[in-house]
Design a protein around this motif. Structure first.
Motif, PDB file in Angstrom:
ATOM      1  N   GLY A 319      43.210  41.489  22.593  1.00 34.71           N
ATOM      2  CA  GLY A 319      42.848  41.310  21.192  1.00 34.71           C
ATOM      3  C   GLY A 319      42.130  39.979  20.994  1.00 34.71           C
ATOM      4  N   LEU A 320      42.672  38.919  21.597  1.00 35.08           N
ATOM      5  CA  LEU A 320      42.050  37.596  21.454  1.00 35.08           C
ATOM      6  C   LEU A 320      40.667  37.572  22.108  1.00 35.08           C
ATOM      7  N   LEU A 321      40.544  38.272  23.226  1.00 32.78           N
ATOM      8  CA  LEU A 321      39.251  38.326  23.909  1.00 32.78           C
ATOM      9  C   LEU A 321      38.195  38.940  22.994  1.00 32.78           C
ATOM     10  N   GLU A 322      38.563  40.051  22.340  1.00 36.81           N
ATOM     11  CA  GLU A 322      37.609  40.701  21.434  1.00 36.81           C
ATOM     12  C   GLU A 322      37.274  39.803  20.244  1.00 36.81           C
ATOM     13  N   LEU A 323      38.253  39.063  19.746  1.00 37.77           N
ATOM     14  CA  LEU A 323      37.989  38.156  18.620  1.00 37.77           C
ATOM     15  C   LEU A 323      37.039  37.046  19.055  1.00 37.77           C
ATOM     16  N   ALA A 324      37.238  36.559  20.292  1.00 40.56           N
ATOM     17  CA  ALA A 324      36.380  35.479  20.786  1.00 40.56           C
ATOM     18  C   ALA A 324      34.936  35.955  20.926  1.00 40.56           C
ATOM     19  N   LYS A 325      34.761  37.262  21.184  1.00 41.76           N
ATOM     20  CA  LYS A 325      33.406  37.788  21.388  1.00 41.76           C
ATOM     21  C   LYS A 325      32.675  38.023  20.067  1.00 41.76           C
ATOM     22  N   ASP A 326      33.423  38.104  18.960  1.00 42.26           N
ATOM     23  CA  ASP A 326      32.786  38.457  17.689  1.00 42.26           C
ATOM     24  C   ASP A 326      33.281  37.514  16.583  1.00 42.26           C
ATOM     25  N   SER A 327      32.587  36.367  16.449  1.00 45.48           N
ATOM     26  CA  SER A 327      33.084  35.345  15.513  1.00 45.48           C
ATOM     27  C   SER A 327      32.978  35.809  14.058  1.00 45.48           C
ATOM     28  N   GLU A 328      32.009  36.676  13.772  1.00 47.88           N
ATOM     29  CA  GLU A 328      31.867  37.160  12.398  1.00 47.88           C
ATOM     30  C   GLU A 328      33.087  38.004  11.997  1.00 47.88           C
ATOM     31  N   PHE A 329      33.457  38.930  12.912  1.00 48.97           N
ATOM     32  CA  PHE A 329      34.629  39.761  12.645  1.00 48.97           C
ATOM     33  C   PHE A 329      35.881  38.872  12.545  1.00 48.97           C
ATOM     34  N   GLN A 330      35.929  37.875  13.433  1.00 47.70           N
ATOM     35  CA  GLN A 330      37.071  36.958  13.435  1.00 47.70           C
ATOM     36  C   GLN A 330      37.234  36.307  12.053  1.00 47.70           C
ATOM     37  N   GLU A 331      36.121  35.872  11.486  1.00 44.59           N
ATOM     38  CA  GLU A 331      36.151  35.212  10.165  1.00 44.59           C
ATOM     39  C   GLU A 331      36.634  36.182   9.088  1.00 44.59           C
ATOM     40  N   THR A 332      36.106  37.413   9.123  1.00 45.71           N
ATOM     41  CA  THR A 332      36.501  38.409   8.101  1.00 45.71           C
ATOM     42  C   THR A 332      37.997  38.697   8.196  1.00 45.71           C
ATOM     43  N   LEU A 333      38.483  38.834   9.441  1.00 42.64           N
ATOM     44  CA  LEU A 333      39.903  39.135   9.629  1.00 42.64           C
ATOM     45  C   LEU A 333      40.759  37.952   9.170  1.00 42.64           C
ATOM     46  N   ARG A 334      40.327  36.743   9.533  1.00 42.07           N
ATOM     47  CA  ARG A 334      41.080  35.546   9.117  1.00 42.07           C
ATOM     48  C   ARG A 334      41.162  35.500   7.588  1.00 42.07           C
ATOM     49  N   ALA A 335      40.034  35.807   6.897  1.00 37.85           N
ATOM     50  CA  ALA A 335      40.011  35.764   5.424  1.00 37.85           C
ATOM     51  C   ALA A 335      41.008  36.783   4.861  1.00 37.85           C
ATOM     52  N   GLU A 336      41.055  37.983   5.466  1.00 35.62           N
ATOM     53  CA  GLU A 336      42.003  39.000   4.974  1.00 35.62           C
ATOM     54  C   GLU A 336      43.442  38.494   5.118  1.00 35.62           C
ATOM     55  N   ILE A 337      43.732  37.899   6.276  1.00 32.18           N
ATOM     56  CA  ILE A 337      45.108  37.434   6.522  1.00 32.18           C
ATOM     57  C   ILE A 337      45.447  36.287   5.562  1.00 32.18           C
ATOM     58  N   LEU A 338      44.515  35.330   5.405  1.00 35.36           N
ATOM     59  CA  LEU A 338      44.799  34.165   4.553  1.00 35.36           C
ATOM     60  C   LEU A 338      45.000  34.555   3.094  1.00 35.36           C
ATOM     61  N   SER A 339      44.298  35.624   2.666  1.00 31.90           N
ATOM     62  CA  SER A 339      44.470  36.001   1.261  1.00 31.90           C
ATOM     63  C   SER A 339      45.694  36.905   1.076  1.00 31.90           C
ATOM     64  N   ASN A 340      46.408  37.179   2.148  1.00 34.43           N
ATOM     65  CA  ASN A 340      47.590  38.052   2.028  1.00 34.43           C
ATOM     66  C   ASN A 340      48.843  37.399   2.605  1.00 34.43           C
ATOM     67  N   ILE A 341      48.845  36.091   2.738  1.00 37.00           N
ATOM     68  CA  ILE A 341      50.011  35.406   3.319  1.00 37.00           C
ATOM     69  C   ILE A 341      51.264  35.788   2.524  1.00 37.00           C
ATOM     70  N   GLY A 342      52.278  36.199   3.248  1.00 37.01           N
ATOM     71  CA  GLY A 342      53.540  36.553   2.585  1.00 37.01           C
ATOM     72  C   GLY A 342      53.598  38.012   2.161  1.00 37.01           C
ATOM     73  N   ALA A 343      52.442  38.693   2.154  1.00 36.11           N
ATOM     74  CA  ALA A 343      52.445  40.114   1.754  1.00 36.11           C
ATOM     75  C   ALA A 343      52.793  40.985   2.962  1.00 36.11           C
ATOM     76  N   SER A 344      52.978  42.291   2.736  1.00 41.00           N
ATOM     77  CA  SER A 344      53.346  43.151   3.859  1.00 41.00           C
ATOM     78  C   SER A 344      52.094  43.479   4.702  1.00 41.00           C
ATOM     79  N   TYR A 345      52.339  43.860   5.934  1.00 34.12           N
ATOM     80  CA  TYR A 345      51.225  44.203   6.834  1.00 34.12           C
ATOM     81  C   TYR A 345      50.378  45.339   6.261  1.00 34.12           C
ATOM     82  N   ASP A 346      51.048  46.223   5.479  1.00 35.26           N
ATOM     83  CA  ASP A 346      50.339  47.394   4.959  1.00 35.26           C
ATOM     84  C   ASP A 346      49.203  46.999   4.024  1.00 35.26           C
ATOM     85  N   SER A 347      49.285  45.774   3.474  1.00 36.78           N
ATOM     86  CA  SER A 347      48.207  45.373   2.550  1.00 36.78           C
ATOM     87  C   SER A 347      47.040  44.718   3.296  1.00 36.78           C
TER      88      SER A 347
END
Ligand code: HEM
Length: 455
Positions: A319-347
């Motif tokens: 998973g980390l290898l794929e994230l390292a290969k695609d920094s744009e996707f990495q940023e989008t995923l990080r933004a989703e996680i940061l805007s959902n801190i404390g929420a359930s994984y389903d969100s």
């Protein structure tokens, strides 16, 4: 008995064994690639290709989702990635774990371990252990997992601060993080609590299971009868000594942890915060008729500590290898996680899609062996053509037939996952490009990453 006559006896038994295995094979008519060696068959190409699937994915392209391979000593074996056939095999009582797993399990895990138990005993253990692995319970392990992730990220930052330009090998750090998380969530203790001797031996066992030489031995050994393995385990070889030590230490540690928890429970303290504690709490509080006795719980130490480490660490590494290969996707995923801190994984749909895509493209168990324990007929989703040009829609297999469930191949089947099945593309889970085939293979996202469930 003289050495010569013993050797002659063993050779004769081995020859008879191999002959009887050969006679059982009724799949010679199924097409497959020519075998490069009588001794190894296709095993070296299958297990030791420079990159996983170098040969396997080409064979699948040329011969389809069912083809014949040669095992060791000329034995016929089937590679299966057809979803209907896979579903039949994993859910049918006509198949058991293949000789490879049985041999390893017999050596490393005790007979009372979940991994070694068979039939009703296996079902009973799984039902009883389900309570420690339900979705609700696993959510309670979140603080443990968070701590392991935090430690890992601190270690990475430390390494980077020391030598910012150097490459960091993440695999040993991930191995340590999953080891720590498994012992904490599984037994409520730290790595240090297990003692230096076990920690050193654990590293040897993990290295043994992933080294190039051990699978080679096991791949060849899979063709040998179990009694030869049972004898070989006493041989004075370093690898076997490590396995003997592991079996002894895991038994001791399992019993020690269980005794400690029973003492705590007797003092009125809560113990149901980890898998072992939850299982013992069920027994001590007579909460269910499925509850395991303290002895049975102790016997599951090795079943949790070994299978829990490598698959998890490897999955995260890919998973980390794929994230390292695609920094744009990495940023989008990080933004989703940061805007959902404390929420359930389903969100977090992108995070879920990312995890599913890692499990699809990099299944921790890329192929799984099964053996027919009685004669049966395997159904297929489409007909295949035999060497005689005859179309067949099912394959009769005789008792003793070894089959390889080609998990990685199935999870790259273009007609199911799309024309870009070889590509890492998490959004396939969100844009409905996956073709439903109505065959449920695994409890998670219809991936066959787990050919079993805890219920
Ligand atoms: C990404 C993580 C993981 C993946 C992809 C994975 C995959 C698998 C697969 C495919 C099997 C079935 C093998 C077969 O049928 O021959 C299996 C079995 C097993 N795994 Fe995992 N596993 C993971 C994590 C874990 C963890 C964290 C634990 C425990 C702490 C664990 C414990 C077990 C046990 C005990 C079995 C044997 C079950 C049985 O015999 O019924 N696994 N795993």
């Amino acid at each position: 008995m003289s050495y010569e006559s013993m050797l002659a006896g063993v050779t004769a038994m081995l020859a008879l064994y191999l002959f009887s295995r050969r006679r059982r094979s009724i799949i010679r008519n199924i097409l497959g690639p020519p075998s490069p060696s009588w001794i190894y068959g296709h095993m070296l190409q299958l297990v030791f290709s420079p990159e996983y699937g170098d040969h396997e994915f080409v064979w699948q392209k040329n011969f389809g989702p069912i083809y014949r391979l040669k095992g060791c000593f000329g034995e016929d074996s089937l590679m299966i990635s057809d979803p209907v056939a896979l579903q039949y095999i994993v859910n049918s009582p006509h198949f058991g774990h293949g000789p490879l797993l049985v041999n390893v399990v017999d050596m490393l895990f005790g007979k009372k371990s979940l991994v070694a138990a068979k039939g009703d005993a296996h079902r009973r253990l799984r039902t009883a252990m389900n309570v420690g692995f339900s979705a609700a319970t696993v959510r309670n392990y979140q603080p443990v997992l968070l701590r392991a992730a935090q430690q890992l990220s601190e270690q990475l930052e430390e390494s980077y601060a020391k030598t910012p330009t150097s490459l960091i090998n993440i695999c040993p750090l991930l191995g340590n993080a999953t080891f720590s998380a498994v012992v904490q969530a599984g037994f409520g203790c730290s790595i240090q609590d297990l003692g230096d001797k076990f920690v050193a031996n654990n590293a040897q066992i993990v290295a043994l299971s992933s080294s190039q030489s051990a699978p080679r031995t096991f791949a060849i050994g899979a063709c040998l009868p179990n009694w030869i393995w049972r004898t070989m385990i006493h041989a004075p070889l370093a690898a076997f000594k490590e396995i003997r030590t592991a079996k002894y230490l895991t038994r001791q540690l399992g019993e020690k942890i269980v005794d400690g928890k029973i003492d705590l429970a007797r003092q009125g303290l809560e113990i149901d915060t980890d898998v072992f504690g939850i299982l013992l709490d069920q027994y001590l509080g007579s909460k269910t008729k499925h509850a395991l006795s303290p002895k049975e719980v102790a016997a599951q130490f090795s079943a949790l500590v070994y299978p829990g480490q490598d698959p998890t660490a490897n999955t995260i590494a890919f998973g980390l290898l794929e994230l390292a290969k695609d920094s744009e996707f990495q940023e989008t995923l990080r933004a989703e996680i940061l805007s959902n801190i404390g929420a359930s994984y389903d969100s977090m749909p992108l995070l879920n899609a990312f995890i599913k895509e890692v499990l699809r493209l990099y299944p921790a168990a890329a192929m799984i062996q099964r053996i027919a324990i009685e004669d049966t007929v395997i159904p297929l989703s489409d007909s295949i053509e035999t060497a005689n040009g005859e179309p067949i829609t099912q394959i009769p297999v005789a008792k003793g037939q070894v089959l390889t469930l080609a998990v990685a191949s199935f999870q790259r089947l273009e007609r199911y996952w799309g024309a870009d099945a070889q590509k890492f593309r998490p959004t396939r889970w969100l844009d409905r490009t996956i073709t439903p085939h109505g065959t449920s293979l695994g409890p998670y996202a219809n991936l066959s990453v787990k050919f079993w469930s805890w219920s």
